[in-house]
Design an enzyme around this catalytic site. Structure first.
Site, PDB file in Angstrom:
ATOM      1  N   ILE A   1       7.130   2.329  -1.807  1.00 14.24           N
ATOM      2  CA  ILE A   1       6.770   2.735  -3.193  1.00 14.24           C
ATOM      3  C   ILE A   1       7.486   4.015  -3.549  1.00 14.24           C
ATOM      4  CG2 ILE A   1       5.015   3.412  -4.666  1.00 14.24           C
ATOM      5  CD1 ILE A   1       3.141   1.049  -3.445  1.00 14.24           C
TER       6      ILE A   1
ATOM      7  N   ASN B   1       2.273  10.672  -2.088  1.00 13.75           N
ATOM      8  CA  ASN B   1       2.596   9.191  -1.784  1.00 13.75           C
ATOM      9  C   ASN B   1       2.321   8.782  -0.206  1.00 13.75           C
ATOM     10  OD1 ASN B   1       3.964   6.241  -2.325  1.00 13.75           O
ATOM     11  ND2 ASN B   1       5.029   7.077  -0.610  1.00 13.75           N
TER      12      ASN B   1
ATOM     13  N   TYR C   1      -9.534   2.291   4.973  1.00 12.95           N
ATOM     14  CA  TYR C   1      -8.608   2.446   3.948  1.00 12.95           C
ATOM     15  C   TYR C   1      -9.449   2.635   2.583  1.00 12.95           C
ATOM     16  CZ  TYR C   1      -4.279   1.525   1.135  1.00 12.95           C
ATOM     17  OH  TYR C   1      -3.379   1.619   0.169  1.00 12.95           O
TER      18      TYR C   1
ATOM     19  N   LYS D   1      -9.232   5.800   0.028  1.00 14.55           N
ATOM     20  CA  LYS D   1      -8.824   5.844  -1.179  1.00 14.55           C
ATOM     21  C   LYS D   1      -9.720   6.278  -2.608  1.00 14.55           C
ATOM     22  CE  LYS D   1      -4.367   4.767  -0.276  1.00 14.55           C
ATOM     23  NZ  LYS D   1      -3.405   5.829  -0.671  1.00 14.55           N
TER      24      LYS D   1
END
Ligand code: NDP
Length: 258
Positions: A23, A95, A163, A167
């Protein structure tokens, strides 16, 4: 300035962490297309330079450096070097991020938990703090964080508390920084993607046992492509989003509707 011109980043200095592949690389391409000067910072200096070399051309100049976002000292030094080179920094895209697989919480090692938190949350904070200081001093800037729909929902059927928690932390850190820095001209936003086809996910997206959950549970019926994330990041980084701060923009193919 016309509406379309507001989406451009001409002459803006943009830094993309983890920009060598996936990404991040698509974000670098989108920013170059929009006229920006881009600095790629990636864990692997050679991968960063290789990506920059591939994308150079048509008069486009790109910087490339090795950077481990988990080291506050390295982040501060890198930020100082970018500022020294360009005199200002307009956009930071946080990122860089890692997954570390599917692990039930009850068997997760301290090391696995720490690794994911170190990169996804602590590293993102170190970069925001360092580049944020520069933006505050110059009176403006935009930070775009790579969050995830995993920061809003709990993915199924895989277990990935590390994870998901990292986030969710990114999303609330985004709102916190936006609130602190808004009056001083620094906007902070996050994008929350669905599953996107990159090295992080390719092997899982192809798995038949996961398809009913990953793809079947997505109204658009497919995973995302890196460039579909990059276009939203470009919007958030640009003056077209001048009233947008503290937002968590879902780019999830509708996954969170169900
Ligand atoms: P990739 O694994 O394809 O690329 C991640 C990049 O970040 C790599 O270049 C990697 O370097 C770099 N990186 C890893 N650790 C560090 C570090 N400590 N310091 C600097 N750079 C580092 O990931 P994606 O492109 O898939 O993901 C990009 C972001 O998007 C991540 O934050 C991810 O959590 C998020 N995201 C991804 C989704 C997906 O489905 N792919 C969905 C939702 C969010 P190296 O190659 O050397 O390890």
């Amino acid at each position: 300035m016309s509406t379309l011109e507001k989406f451009r980043l001409d002459c803006r200095i943009c830094v993309v962490t983890g920009g060598a592949r996936g990404i991040g690389r698509a974000i670098v391409v989108a920013m170059l297309d929009a006229g920006a000067y881009v600095e790629i910072a990636d864990l692997d200096a050679r991968a960063a330079e290789a990506a920059a070399q591939e994308l150079r051309g048509n008069g486009r100049d790109i910087g490339a450096s090795g950077l481990d976002v988990t080291s506050p000292a390295a982040v501060d030094a890198y930020c100082a070097s970018v500022r020294g080179k360009h005199g200002r920094i307009d956009v930071l895209v946080n990122n860089a991020g890692i997954g570390r697989g599917f692990v039930p919480a009850e068997t997760m090692t301290d090391e696995t938990w720490r690794q994911v938190m170190d990169v996804n949350l602590d590293g993102l904070f170190y970069c925001s703090r360092s580049f944020g200081r520069v933006m505050l001093e110059q009176g403006g800037g935009a930070i775009v964080n790579l969050g995830s729909m995993s920061g809003e929902i709990v993915n199924r059927p895989q277990e990935q508390a590390h994870y998901n928690a990292s986030k969710a932390g990114v999303h609330h850190l985004t709102r916190s920084l936006a609130a602190e820095w808004g009056e001083r001209g620094v906007r902070v936003n996050a994008i929350a993607p669905t599953y996107v086809e990159t090295d992080m996910t390719t092997e899982f997206i192809a798995r038949e046992d996961l398809k009913p959950y990953w793809i079947g549970a997505t109204p658009l019926g497919r995973a995302g492509r890196p460039e579909e994330i990059a276009s939203v990041v470009l919007f958030l980084a640009s003056d077209a989003a001048s009233l947008v701060t503290g937002a968590i923009v879902l780019a999830d193919g509708g996954y969170t509707c169900w």
